[in-house]
Design an enzyme around this catalytic site. Structure first.
Site, PDB file in Angstrom:
ATOM      1  N   ASP A  48       0.456  -2.380   0.142  1.00 20.48           N
ATOM      2  CA  ASP A  48       1.467  -1.319   0.192  1.00 20.48           C
ATOM      3  C   ASP A  48       1.661  -0.655  -1.165  1.00 20.48           C
ATOM      4  OD1 ASP A  48       1.799  -1.937   2.865  1.00 20.48           O
ATOM      5  OD2 ASP A  48       3.415  -3.362   2.474  1.00 20.48           O
ATOM      6  N   CYS A  68      -9.989   2.726  -9.759  1.00 19.23           N
ATOM      7  CA  CYS A  68     -11.261   3.436  -9.929  1.00 19.23           C
ATOM      8  C   CYS A  68     -11.498   4.507  -8.877  1.00 19.23           C
ATOM      9  CB  CYS A  68     -12.424   2.440  -9.928  1.00 19.23           C
ATOM     10  SG  CYS A  68     -12.616   1.547  -8.358  1.00 19.23           S
ATOM     11  N   CYS A  83     -10.949  -4.826  -5.055  1.00 17.30           N
ATOM     12  CA  CYS A  83     -11.921  -3.748  -5.080  1.00 17.30           C
ATOM     13  C   CYS A  83     -13.307  -4.300  -5.392  1.00 17.30           C
ATOM     14  CB  CYS A  83     -11.508  -2.705  -6.114  1.00 17.30           C
ATOM     15  SG  CYS A  83     -12.663  -1.330  -6.274  1.00 17.30           S
ATOM     16  N   ASP A  86       5.478   4.479   0.444  1.00 14.68           N
ATOM     17  CA  ASP A  86       4.623   4.047   1.554  1.00 14.68           C
ATOM     18  C   ASP A  86       5.512   3.404   2.601  1.00 14.68           C
ATOM     19  OD1 ASP A  86       1.940   3.384   2.779  1.00 14.68           O
ATOM     20  OD2 ASP A  86       2.741   1.352   2.521  1.00 14.68           O
ATOM     21  N   CYS A 144      -9.032   2.486  -3.899  1.00 11.55           N
ATOM     22  CA  CYS A 144      -8.624   1.751  -5.092  1.00 11.55           C
ATOM     23  C   CYS A 144      -7.891   2.704  -6.029  1.00 11.55           C
ATOM     24  CB  CYS A 144      -9.841   1.132  -5.789  1.00 11.55           C
ATOM     25  SG  CYS A 144      -9.433   0.288  -7.335  1.00 11.55           S
ATOM     26  N   GLU A 158       3.804  10.180   3.161  1.00 10.95           N
ATOM     27  CA  GLU A 158       2.652  10.456   4.015  1.00 10.95           C
ATOM     28  C   GLU A 158       3.103  11.142   5.284  1.00 10.95           C
ATOM     29  OE1 GLU A 158      -1.186   8.020   5.912  1.00 10.95           O
ATOM     30  OE2 GLU A 158       0.524   6.957   5.050  1.00 10.95           O
ATOM     31  N   CYS A 184     -14.477  -2.498  -9.070  1.00 10.92           N
ATOM     32  CA  CYS A 184     -13.890  -2.877 -10.360  1.00 10.92           C
ATOM     33  C   CYS A 184     -13.241  -4.249 -10.349  1.00 10.92           C
ATOM     34  CB  CYS A 184     -12.882  -1.828 -10.816  1.00 10.92           C
ATOM     35  SG  CYS A 184     -11.458  -1.641  -9.711  1.00 10.92           S
TER      36      CYS A 184
END
Length: 466
Positions: A422, A396, A412, A247, A393, A331, A415
């Protein structure tokens, strides 16, 4: 509806030859008149080899520096004159002028008394300047670059390219891979600092001599070198390739999915005060004075220092990533769009953000990852830029609300897991990248390697090629 304007047609045949001869001053083709003209082919590397560039610094003598200065100026003038010739031929006469015609025009320029100084530079070097111009037009026609522009003495990099007939290479038998390089129009070899050796027994295919704004001279040697791929890496006890998600950010330059972070060097911020002081000094100096040139040279050396530190850091980091992982996932960033200037409110903050992005060198990092993966048999997976890696997340897979740039941690709502912004993005990128990797790998025939680059935008083409 109004009819669209027809594109102007190019003049061809005998009329085009007449215009080139009478209007543009380009002589007819005399050499090998009985042979059919064939396009020149670029040098193609041999099988199982790669073109690799080794860059060394050298210290020229006064005579060599003077001759190189004339060569740089001649290359720049020939490039600009060739650009004016080709542009004027099309705008005024609708005639296409190619590389061969500009080379014949170069011969005519050198025969005039006003341009006799062009003979002080090697003819192959000047022809390479016209070759670079022809490549610029080719990229423009393909739509991958803008229309070529003139080179300016104070803005363009001083460079000259020597092909194999433009230099002499003598290898040192006591230190294979090093030796003496003597350029055309020079009698003494260059004083090169051999920081590392070239592959023993190889002869450079091409040389590029450059002088940066700080006054440093470099010679870049292009050689054909066989580079063996690294052994494939798998997770212990399985056939799952070892993968890493990256990232890219500004708080940390790169964050890996295991939590490892590469700090942002922030070189522009570190030297901001010194740069500002030197810029103020430069503004006070008289244009064209020697004192102004001294201050300008100091600024150039400071920028050269920052560039060297940034490139060395990224080179070491990308090499380590490629050696330790089989699949690398990043990315797809649109750096050009991120650097677009802001208007109205918040433009100062946007300008500061753009400086940080430029200082990070994301484009250089991605470029190094791409060619190193190709060399060493790794796979680079580029995930779509619209994939919600930050607000999804990783535990989950529930997509949460948008997060402001200032939010570095979040929990989250589904969960309750607390995520580092990052690290969570890097894990999501790794998982999505492996999904794309297996999608392509499962379609390949047995024994065939996965492609070097897998992009979400080109996934359908990859599956068809498989």
């Amino acid at each position: 509806m109004e009819e669209s304007a027809e594109k102007p047609k190019a003049v061809k045949g005998d009329e085009a030859k007449r215009i080139k001869r009478e209007e543009l001053g380009i002589e007819d083709r005399r050499k090998h008149e009985g042979r059919k003209a064939t396009p020149l082919k670029s040098h193609a590397k041999e099988t199982d080899t790669h073109h690799r560039v080794y860059r060394f610094r050298f210290y020229p003598t006064e005579a060599q520096a003077e001759q190189l200065g004339k060569t740089f100026g001649a290359c720049r003038w020939v490039y600009n004159e060739g650009l004016a010739l080709r542009s004027g031929a099309w705008e005024q006469h609708r005639v296409n002028v190619g590389f061969a015609e500009t080379c014949r025009a170069l011969t005519g320029w050198k025969q005039t008394e006003e341009r006799a100084w062009l003979k002080e530079a090697s003819s192959t070097v000047l022809q390479q300047a016209l070759r670079h111009l022809d490549q610029a037009f080719t990229r423009f026609i393909k739509g991958v670059a803008k229309y070529p522009t003139r080179k300016k003495k104070q803005r363009s990099r001083d460079s000259a390219t020597y092909v194999r007939t433009g230099f002499r290479w003598v290898e040192d038998p006591e230190r294979p891979g090093t030796g003496l390089i003597t350029l055309a129009k020079q009698s003494e070899p260059l004083d090169i600092r051999w920081s590392r050796a070239l592959p023993a027994g190889t002869v450079p295919v091409r040389l590029s001599v450059t002088r940066d704004r700080a006054g440093r001279y470099f010679v870049s040697t292009l050689v054909e070198e066989p580079i063996e791929p690294l052994p494939a890496l798998f997770l212990p006890g399985s056939q799952e390739p070892k993968a890493v998600g990256l990232d890219l950010g500004l708080a940390s330059l790169v964050t890996l999915d295991d939590g490892t972070k590469l700090d942002h060097p922030r070189l522009l911020k570190r030297y901001a005060e010194k740069l500002a002081r030197l810029q103020r000094e430069l503004h006070k100096k008289v244009r064209g004075s020697k004192n102004r040139e001294k201050v300008r040279r100091k600024i150039a050396r400071l920028y050269a220092l920052m560039g060297d530190v940034r490139r060395d850091m990224l080179d070491q980091f990308t090499t380590r990533l490629v050696r330790e992982n089989q699949v690398l996932v990043v990315e797809d960033l649109s750096i050009v769009n991120l650097l677009r200037p802001a208007r109205g409110k918040g433009r100062r903050r946007k300008a500061s953000l753009s400086r940080a992005i430029i200082d990070a060198g994301w484009g250089e990092l991605l470029r190094q990852l791409r060619y190193k993966c190709e060399w060493y048999g790794r796979t680079l997976v580029v995930v779509d830029r619209f994939f919600p890696s930050t607000r999804r997340c990783s535990a989950c897979h529930v997509k949460g609300p948008k997060l402001d740039v200032s939010v570095r941690e979040w929990s989250c709502a589904e969960c309750g897991v607390v995520h580092d912004r990052d690290v969570n993005a890097a894990v999501n990128l790794r998982d999505e990248g492996m999904r794309l990797y297996w999608l392509v790998a499962s379609a390949l025939p047995p024994g065939r390697r996965a492609p070097v680059v897998i992009k979400t935008s080109e996934l359908e083409a990859c599956l068809l090629a498989a």
